[in-house]
Design a protein around this motif. Structure first.
Motif, PDB file in Angstrom:
ATOM      1  N   ARG A 456       0.851  -1.186   0.000  1.00 43.47           N
ATOM      2  CA  ARG A 456       0.000   0.000   0.000  1.00 43.47           C
ATOM      3  C   ARG A 456       0.888   1.238   0.000  1.00 43.47           C
ATOM      4  O   ARG A 456       1.877   1.307   0.727  1.00 43.47           O
ATOM      5  CB  ARG A 456      -0.879   0.028   1.250  1.00 43.47           C
ATOM      6  N   THR A 602     -19.208  -3.313  -7.396  1.00 46.93           N
ATOM      7  CA  THR A 602     -18.395  -4.524  -7.220  1.00 46.93           C
ATOM      8  C   THR A 602     -18.703  -5.612  -8.242  1.00 46.93           C
ATOM      9  O   THR A 602     -17.848  -6.459  -8.520  1.00 46.93           O
ATOM     10  CB  THR A 602     -18.596  -5.093  -5.803  1.00 46.93           C
ATOM     11  N   ASN A 622     -16.421  -2.806   1.845  1.00 44.71           N
ATOM     12  CA  ASN A 622     -15.431  -3.677   1.214  1.00 44.71           C
ATOM     13  C   ASN A 622     -15.447  -3.410  -0.290  1.00 44.71           C
ATOM     14  O   ASN A 622     -16.346  -3.849  -1.002  1.00 44.71           O
ATOM     15  CB  ASN A 622     -15.752  -5.154   1.481  1.00 44.71           C
ATOM     16  N   GLN A 624     -12.610  -3.935  -2.341  1.00 41.33           N
ATOM     17  CA  GLN A 624     -11.309  -4.415  -2.809  1.00 41.33           C
ATOM     18  C   GLN A 624     -11.314  -4.894  -4.251  1.00 41.33           C
ATOM     19  O   GLN A 624     -10.289  -5.332  -4.764  1.00 41.33           O
ATOM     20  CB  GLN A 624     -10.786  -5.537  -1.894  1.00 41.33           C
ATOM     21  N   SER A 627      -8.056  -1.472  -6.974  1.00 42.97           N
ATOM     22  CA  SER A 627      -6.751  -1.328  -6.315  1.00 42.97           C
ATOM     23  C   SER A 627      -6.224   0.098  -6.425  1.00 42.97           C
ATOM     24  O   SER A 627      -5.110   0.378  -5.995  1.00 42.97           O
ATOM     25  CB  SER A 627      -5.729  -2.307  -6.908  1.00 42.97           C
ATOM     26  N   ILE A 648     -10.149  -0.491   0.277  1.00 40.90           N
ATOM     27  CA  ILE A 648      -9.673  -1.373  -0.799  1.00 40.90           C
ATOM     28  C   ILE A 648      -8.450  -2.178  -0.367  1.00 40.90           C
ATOM     29  O   ILE A 648      -8.137  -3.204  -0.968  1.00 40.90           O
ATOM     30  CB  ILE A 648      -9.347  -0.591  -2.091  1.00 40.90           C
ATOM     31  N   HIS A 649      -7.746  -1.724   0.681  1.00 43.77           N
ATOM     32  CA  HIS A 649      -6.570  -2.459   1.170  1.00 43.77           C
ATOM     33  C   HIS A 649      -7.009  -3.319   2.351  1.00 43.77           C
ATOM     34  O   HIS A 649      -6.872  -2.954   3.508  1.00 43.77           O
ATOM     35  CB  HIS A 649      -5.482  -1.471   1.600  1.00 43.77           C
ATOM     36  N   GLN A 653      -7.842  -8.480  -1.203  1.00 42.38           N
ATOM     37  CA  GLN A 653      -7.160  -7.669  -2.203  1.00 42.38           C
ATOM     38  C   GLN A 653      -5.954  -8.448  -2.727  1.00 42.38           C
ATOM     39  O   GLN A 653      -5.073  -8.836  -1.969  1.00 42.38           O
ATOM     40  CB  GLN A 653      -6.708  -6.344  -1.606  1.00 42.38           C
ATOM     41  N   SER A 654      -5.929  -8.659  -4.035  1.00 39.76           N
ATOM     42  CA  SER A 654      -4.855  -9.467  -4.632  1.00 39.76           C
ATOM     43  C   SER A 654      -3.754  -8.626  -5.256  1.00 39.76           C
ATOM     44  O   SER A 654      -2.745  -9.171  -5.703  1.00 39.76           O
ATOM     45  CB  SER A 654      -5.443 -10.397  -5.704  1.00 39.76           C
ATOM     46  N   VAL A 657      -2.006  -1.720  -3.566  1.00 42.36           N
ATOM     47  CA  VAL A 657      -2.975  -0.621  -3.561  1.00 42.36           C
ATOM     48  C   VAL A 657      -2.239   0.715  -3.678  1.00 42.36           C
ATOM     49  O   VAL A 657      -1.227   0.933  -3.005  1.00 42.36           O
ATOM     50  CB  VAL A 657      -3.813  -0.654  -2.265  1.00 42.36           C
TER      51      VAL A 657
END
Length: 720
Positions: A456, A602, A622, A624, A627, A648-649, A653-654, A657
């Motif tokens: 992040r 989303t 949420n 996420q 990013s 988002i973090h 989260q893949s 961010v």
């Protein structure tokens, strides 16, 4: 046209033998005033006068009017220059010509459309040229042979708006001998041999569509070596690879890394490695101030100048000249002559439409640079995935000098020849794609370089508040600063002579700031730190939304945070105008509407942006699926900012961010951002996303911002 008198190679004589007969007697008996071109012009002028009285004026009459005016002008010049004429004769003829000119002026006053035919640069039609010859022959003069008319040059788009700053003229005078270097020009002249006659551009574009899924669109990059960077700044491995490639001699790059991977730093340090200064940087308006900031961070020994408006304040002697697309039409002329050794085009997908003026200006500038400089550094930066629509990159490839309108150029053509294949061969598509990629396409995603970048990070995006709004905000800051200084001076005087201090009494400054802060909270009207910060947020709204729109086009879903409803309204209108789907999360929504909008963002691929209230959506969400996040307005605490980023973090989260914090440069906004960062430790316990009561930290930032404004104003007084 040359003067009528210059064609007097001889009087027209009647055909036949010696002079005699009644015709010759009439010619000999004609009054001298009836000879020559003046009486002929007088007759034509009377015809025009009679005809103009019967509107509308026909084309044939307009032609007669123009020819009469031209020949009156020419005859007057001839009479003035004729040394053989007596003074009396010259005065007589000039008087007659003056009378004709006056009559023509009166005629034009009756039909003002004729006035345009009297100007020095009025176009002379073929019909007018032919009629002029007829008039000269009627006056007994030899009509000249007119040259073939040359078509007028096509007008350059936007030429009427062009300006040349005084500093650009000074630079050209200081360095007038910018001779072209023909090495690069010779390289571009590589001719197809085996592939002569083949259509190559379409197969090149199609090769990217035909590539197998997952095929990388990234040139081989060298292992990074030690790159000199300013103290406290360090390149990540993927960034150093591009700089190393430039240091080894590679000079064209389509740098298509995802946003957040540091394309600006790569471009500046590549220019450093290639010694490509002076460097021209063409950018969207929203990021041009950030580019100047990045020059100071990554190449502090290089001086940057930003072109605003007509460029009155531009420093043409700077190492990096930064100009935005929107005003390029005014500056393309002098920029093309300045002698740049490199050029960077940021958000290069802006030039995908080759018919647009900005695309044509960018292509013209790159062509000028390639004509003058051997192997200049040319970089196109864009986060748009390369395989979205390869036709969009036709203009970018042309900017980089890889192709022209019809064929591949230079090294790309040579590489295609060396494949030994033609577009009819089975393996041509893969070989052609590889040849283009090797020209300098670099595409990395965050997930590809995840080891390089933090999970992040907050990236500041300074923006310049131009125009009346920017001036108004800076004026309000000056008013507030003067009020603080007045309070401070009054407090010093109240303490008496014994209270004289050397420099600034910081404790007193804090008490003055605290009093101002209390008054600002108690009073509803008047200019204060809170109203000023809100006005700054309103002024940044369009710029922040514009940047969020660019991110949405580049990387997909984006979260947009703002504090005030009017800033959210401006952002949503911007997204609607650009055809970008958005959802909204506000404090006045019912739980059902709120949940519906969250689901739309989303789950619906057409909803690219969610516009969130910093107070209403800072917790419990949420998001996420994105990013990237844009903070359009600053909060008063690091904790509040962190809460927004943590939407988002969070688990699920893949990707790394990036929070893009939009800051109004040269205003109190920049000081507030600095103070928030310095107090980040106060909100460290909020990093897990829990709610925090941190009013004291908020007050500290507000107080310190006012103290900074006061001390800066006092320091400016001492140095004035």
């Amino acid at each position: 046209m040359a003067g009528a008198g210059q064609r007097r190679s001889g009087r027209a004589r009647p055909a036949g033998g010696p002079r005699g007969g009644r015709a010759d007697e009439r010619r000999r008996s004609r009054h001298p005033d009836e000879e020559g071109i003046i009486p002929v012009l007088a007759g034509i002028t009377r015809e025009v006068e009679n005809a103009v009285g019967r509107a509308p004026t026909r084309a044939a009459v307009r032609t007669k009017f123009q020819v009469a005016a031209l020949l009156v002008r020419e005859e007057r010049a001839r009479v003035m220059a004729d040394g053989d004429l007596s003074q009396a004769k010259r005065s007589e003829q000039l008087k007659r010509l003056e009378g004709l000119a006056t009559l023509l002026a009166r005629i034009a006053a009756r039909d003002t459309s004729l006035l345009a035919l009297l100007s020095e640069d009025a176009r002379v039609s073929d019909a007018a040229r032919a009629y002029r010859a007829t008039v000269l022959r009627a006056a007994g003069l030899e009509a000249p042979e007119e040259p073939e008319p040359t078509p007028p040059p096509a007008p350059v788009p936007g030429a009427e708006k062009r300006v040349v700053p005084r500093s650009a003229i000074a630079r050209q005078m200081a360095n007038p001998f910018l001779a072209p270097d023909f090495e690069a020009a010779a390289e571009r002249l590589a001719r197809p041999r085996r592939l002569a006659g083949w259509e190559l551009l379409e197969p090149l574009f199609r090769s990217f569509e035909d590539a197998s899924p997952g095929a990388p669109a990234c040139m081989p990059l060298p292992e990074p070596r030690a790159v000199p960077t300013p103290r406290g700044r360090e390149l990540m491995r993927h960034q150093a690879q591009v700089v190393a490639a430039a240091a080894r001699g590679h000079r064209t790059f389509l740098l298509a890394d995802e946003p957040g991977l540091g394309k600006t730093a790569q471009a500046l340090l590549a220019a450093q490695a290639a010694d490509a200064f002076p460097l021209l940087v063409v950018v969207p308006n929203v990021v041009k101030t950030n580019w100047a900031h990045e020059v100071g961070l990554w190449t502090p020994l290089r001086r940057a100048t930003v072109v605003h408006g007509d460029g009155d304040q531009v420093d043409a002697f700077a190492d990096v000249v930064i100009v935005n697309y929107e005003i390029l039409d005014r500056h393309v002329g002098w920029l093309g002559d300045l002698g740049f050794r490199g050029m960077v085009v940021d958000e290069a997908h802006f030039i995908k439409n080759k018919t647009s003026q900005r695309s044509q200006h960018v292509l013209a500038l790159s062509e000028r640079i390639r004509e003058r400089t051997a192997r200049p550094l040319l970089m196109a930066l864009t986060g748009t995935p390369l395989i979205n629509d390869i036709e969009d990159f036709r203009a970018i490839w042309q900017y980089l000098g890889w192709i022209d309108d019809e064929k591949p150029l230079g090294r790309l053509m040579t590489a295609l020849e060396e494949t030994g294949l033609t577009p009819a061969d089975r393996g041509f598509s893969a070989a052609a794609r590889a040849a283009v990629v090797d020209m300098g396409i670099v595409r990395r995603r965050k997930v590809d370089v995840v080891a390089d970048i933090p999970a992040r990070r907050v990236a500041d995006l300074p923006v310049e508040l131009d125009g009346a709004v920017g001036r108004s905000i800076r004026a309000a800051e000056e008013v507030l600063a003067r009020r603080l200084v007045g309070r401070y001076r009054a407090a010093l005087e109240a303490r008496g002579d014994a209270a004289v201090v050397d420099g600034v009494d910081l404790e007193l400054a804090r008490r003055v700031a605290a009093a101002e802060l209390k008054d600002s909270s108690d009073k509803a009207g008047g200019e204060n730190v809170f109203t000023m910060v809100r006005r700054i947020g309103q002024a940044k709204a369009g710029l922040a939304a514009d940047y969020a729109a660019q991110l949405a086009r580049n990387v997909g879903k984006v979260v947009f945070f703002a504090k005030h409803v009017d800033v959210m309204d401006t952002a949503e209108q911007t997204f609607a105008d650009r055809g970008i789907g958005y959802a909204s999360i506000r404090g006045d929504q019912t739980p059902r509407v709120r949940e519906k909008n969250i689901t739309a963002f989303t789950e619906d691929p057409d909803v690219q942006v969610v516009v969130c209230s910093l107070t209403a959506a800072g917790v419990g969400l949420n998001l996420q699926v994105a990013s990237n996040l844009v903070l359009a307005e600053l909060s008063w605490t690091d904790a509040e900012q962190t809460q927004a980023i943590d939407r988002i973090h969070r688990i699920g989260q893949s990707e790394p961010v990036t929070a893009w914090r939009v800051i109004a440069a040269q205003t109190i906004d920049a000081k507030i951002a600095e103070l928030i960062d310095s107090k980040a430790g106060l909100a460290a316990r909020a990093l897990d996303g829990a709610a925090v009561e941190d009013g004291e930290a908020s007050t500290d930032v507000q107080l310190d911002a006012l103290v900074s404004l006061l001390t800066d104003a006092l320091a400016a007084e001492r140095t004035a």
